[in-house]
Design a protein around this motif. Structure first.
Motif, PDB file in Angstrom:
ATOM      1  N   LEU A  44       0.944  -1.225   0.057  1.00 30.44           N
ATOM      2  CA  LEU A  44      -0.044   0.166  -0.279  1.00 30.44           C
ATOM      3  C   LEU A  44       0.893   1.278   0.108  1.00 30.44           C
ATOM      4  O   LEU A  44       0.532   2.300  -0.723  1.00 30.44           O
ATOM      5  CB  LEU A  44      -0.897  -0.006   1.282  1.00 30.44           C
ATOM      6  CG  LEU A  44      -2.154  -0.976   1.253  1.00 30.44           C
ATOM      7  CD1 LEU A  44      -2.814  -0.855   2.437  1.00 30.44           C
ATOM      8  CD2 LEU A  44      -3.022  -0.623   0.086  1.00 30.44           C
ATOM      9  N   ARG A  45       1.992   1.357   0.768  1.00 31.43           N
ATOM     10  CA  ARG A  45       2.785   2.606   0.863  1.00 31.43           C
ATOM     11  C   ARG A  45       3.567   2.528  -0.425  1.00 31.43           C
ATOM     12  O   ARG A  45       3.736   3.495  -0.903  1.00 31.43           O
ATOM     13  CB  ARG A  45       3.779   2.323   1.832  1.00 31.43           C
ATOM     14  CG  ARG A  45       3.334   2.355   3.386  1.00 31.43           C
ATOM     15  CD  ARG A  45       2.559   3.769   3.629  1.00 31.43           C
ATOM     16  NE  ARG A  45       3.452   4.852   3.658  1.00 31.43           N
ATOM     17  CZ  ARG A  45       3.329   6.148   3.403  1.00 31.43           C
ATOM     18  NH1 ARG A  45       2.069   6.278   3.308  1.00 31.43           N
ATOM     19  NH2 ARG A  45       4.150   6.915   3.377  1.00 31.43           N
ATOM     20  N   ALA A  51      -1.015   7.080   5.279  1.00 25.95           N
ATOM     21  CA  ALA A  51      -1.240   6.169   6.421  1.00 25.95           C
ATOM     22  C   ALA A  51      -2.619   6.360   6.798  1.00 25.95           C
ATOM     23  O   ALA A  51      -3.217   5.206   7.416  1.00 25.95           O
ATOM     24  CB  ALA A  51      -0.609   6.886   7.688  1.00 25.95           C
ATOM     25  N   ALA A  52      -3.464   7.263   6.540  1.00 25.20           N
ATOM     26  CA  ALA A  52      -4.808   7.377   6.834  1.00 25.20           C
ATOM     27  C   ALA A  52      -5.598   6.176   6.224  1.00 25.20           C
ATOM     28  O   ALA A  52      -6.613   6.000   6.270  1.00 25.20           O
ATOM     29  CB  ALA A  52      -5.517   8.638   6.414  1.00 25.20           C
ATOM     30  N   THR A  53      -5.009   5.604   5.160  1.00 27.13           N
ATOM     31  CA  THR A  53      -5.609   4.488   4.363  1.00 27.13           C
ATOM     32  C   THR A  53      -5.301   3.179   4.978  1.00 27.13           C
ATOM     33  O   THR A  53      -5.999   2.113   4.990  1.00 27.13           O
ATOM     34  CB  THR A  53      -5.385   4.437   3.070  1.00 27.13           C
ATOM     35  OG1 THR A  53      -5.839   5.473   2.145  1.00 27.13           O
ATOM     36  CG2 THR A  53      -5.862   3.414   2.323  1.00 27.13           C
ATOM     37  N   ARG A  55      -4.366   2.557   8.120  1.00 28.55           N
ATOM     38  CA  ARG A  55      -5.091   2.456   9.578  1.00 28.55           C
ATOM     39  C   ARG A  55      -6.433   1.599   9.476  1.00 28.55           C
ATOM     40  O   ARG A  55      -6.542   0.817   9.965  1.00 28.55           O
ATOM     41  CB  ARG A  55      -5.251   3.687  10.025  1.00 28.55           C
ATOM     42  CG  ARG A  55      -5.706   3.524  11.620  1.00 28.55           C
ATOM     43  CD  ARG A  55      -6.045   4.897  12.255  1.00 28.55           C
ATOM     44  NE  ARG A  55      -6.316   4.620  13.802  1.00 28.55           N
ATOM     45  CZ  ARG A  55      -7.668   4.137  14.178  1.00 28.55           C
ATOM     46  NH1 ARG A  55      -8.630   4.236  13.165  1.00 28.55           N
ATOM     47  NH2 ARG A  55      -7.968   3.982  15.274  1.00 28.55           N
ATOM     48  N   PRO A  56      -7.490   2.099   8.493  1.00 33.50           N
ATOM     49  CA  PRO A  56      -8.698   1.485   8.305  1.00 33.50           C
ATOM     50  C   PRO A  56      -8.634   0.069   7.938  1.00 33.50           C
ATOM     51  O   PRO A  56      -9.337  -0.785   8.071  1.00 33.50           O
ATOM     52  CB  PRO A  56      -9.468   2.152   7.421  1.00 33.50           C
ATOM     53  CG  PRO A  56      -8.774   3.540   7.380  1.00 33.50           C
ATOM     54  CD  PRO A  56      -7.559   3.303   7.519  1.00 33.50           C
ATOM     55  N   TYR A  57      -7.519  -0.271   7.042  1.00 33.39           N
ATOM     56  CA  TYR A  57      -7.341  -1.731   6.911  1.00 33.39           C
ATOM     57  C   TYR A  57      -6.864  -2.493   7.833  1.00 33.39           C
ATOM     58  O   TYR A  57      -7.369  -3.391   7.886  1.00 33.39           O
ATOM     59  CB  TYR A  57      -5.971  -1.729   5.452  1.00 33.39           C
ATOM     60  CG  TYR A  57      -6.839  -1.488   4.050  1.00 33.39           C
ATOM     61  CD1 TYR A  57      -7.451  -2.402   3.391  1.00 33.39           C
ATOM     62  CD2 TYR A  57      -6.490  -0.228   3.251  1.00 33.39           C
ATOM     63  CE1 TYR A  57      -8.018  -2.238   2.050  1.00 33.39           C
ATOM     64  CE2 TYR A  57      -6.829   0.147   2.031  1.00 33.39           C
ATOM     65  CZ  TYR A  57      -7.755  -0.670   1.445  1.00 33.39           C
ATOM     66  OH  TYR A  57      -8.218  -0.586   0.132  1.00 33.39           O
ATOM     67  N   GLY A  58      -6.074  -1.997   8.492  1.00 28.75           N
ATOM     68  CA  GLY A  58      -5.509  -2.723   9.626  1.00 28.75           C
ATOM     69  C   GLY A  58      -6.775  -3.006  10.577  1.00 28.75           C
ATOM     70  O   GLY A  58      -6.845  -4.114  11.277  1.00 28.75           O
ATOM     71  N   MET A  59      -7.334  -2.024  10.921  1.00 28.57           N
ATOM     72  CA  MET A  59      -8.784  -2.198  11.926  1.00 28.57           C
ATOM     73  C   MET A  59      -9.526  -3.215  11.425  1.00 28.57           C
ATOM     74  O   MET A  59     -10.188  -3.950  12.049  1.00 28.57           O
ATOM     75  CB  MET A  59      -9.346  -0.902  12.001  1.00 28.57           C
ATOM     76  CG  MET A  59      -8.586   0.253  12.886  1.00 28.57           C
ATOM     77  SD  MET A  59      -7.870  -0.181  14.296  1.00 28.57           S
ATOM     78  CE  MET A  59      -9.632  -0.184  15.384  1.00 28.57           C
ATOM     79  N   ASP A  60      -9.867  -3.293  10.087  1.00 25.14           N
ATOM     80  CA  ASP A  60     -10.691  -4.352   9.324  1.00 25.14           C
ATOM     81  C   ASP A  60     -10.310  -5.520   9.625  1.00 25.14           C
ATOM     82  O   ASP A  60     -10.884  -6.601   9.855  1.00 25.14           O
ATOM     83  CB  ASP A  60     -11.015  -4.061   7.887  1.00 25.14           C
ATOM     84  CG  ASP A  60     -11.802  -2.767   7.634  1.00 25.14           C
ATOM     85  OD1 ASP A  60     -12.436  -2.392   8.676  1.00 25.14           O
ATOM     86  OD2 ASP A  60     -11.996  -2.282   6.587  1.00 25.14           O
ATOM     87  N   LEU A  61      -8.817  -5.737   9.290  1.00 28.32           N
ATOM     88  CA  LEU A  61      -8.260  -7.243   9.610  1.00 28.32           C
ATOM     89  C   LEU A  61      -8.329  -7.469  10.892  1.00 28.32           C
ATOM     90  O   LEU A  61      -8.467  -8.695  10.912  1.00 28.32           O
ATOM     91  CB  LEU A  61      -7.028  -6.931   9.038  1.00 28.32           C
ATOM     92  CG  LEU A  61      -6.566  -6.921   7.551  1.00 28.32           C
ATOM     93  CD1 LEU A  61      -5.234  -6.510   7.249  1.00 28.32           C
ATOM     94  CD2 LEU A  61      -6.958  -8.109   6.984  1.00 28.32           C
TER      95      LEU A  61
END
Length: 63
Positions: A44-45, A51-53, A55-61
């Protein structure tokens, strides 16, 4: 089934690192870095996602 009293156990965590190249790490239930997820975050990077993108991916995982 009464879903109001249902508690989903928490396993793992999303930790902010403060590093621009690796703003977040996903930790497993043992506190170790989840390497496959970090590979996904690195991709992604590399695609210039902020980073604002990530974080939500991590929370979803975690869910």
């Amino acid at each position: 089934m009464n879903l109001a009293s249902f508690v989903l156990p928490e396993t793992g965590a999303l930790a902010e690192t403060g590093e621009p190249a690796r703003p977040y790490v996903l930790l497993d239930s043992q506190g170790a870095v989840a390497v496959p997820v970090m590979t996904f975050f690195a991709e992604l990077r590399a695609c210039a996602r902020p980073a604002a993108t990530i974080r939500p991916y991590g929370m979803d995982l975690l869910r």
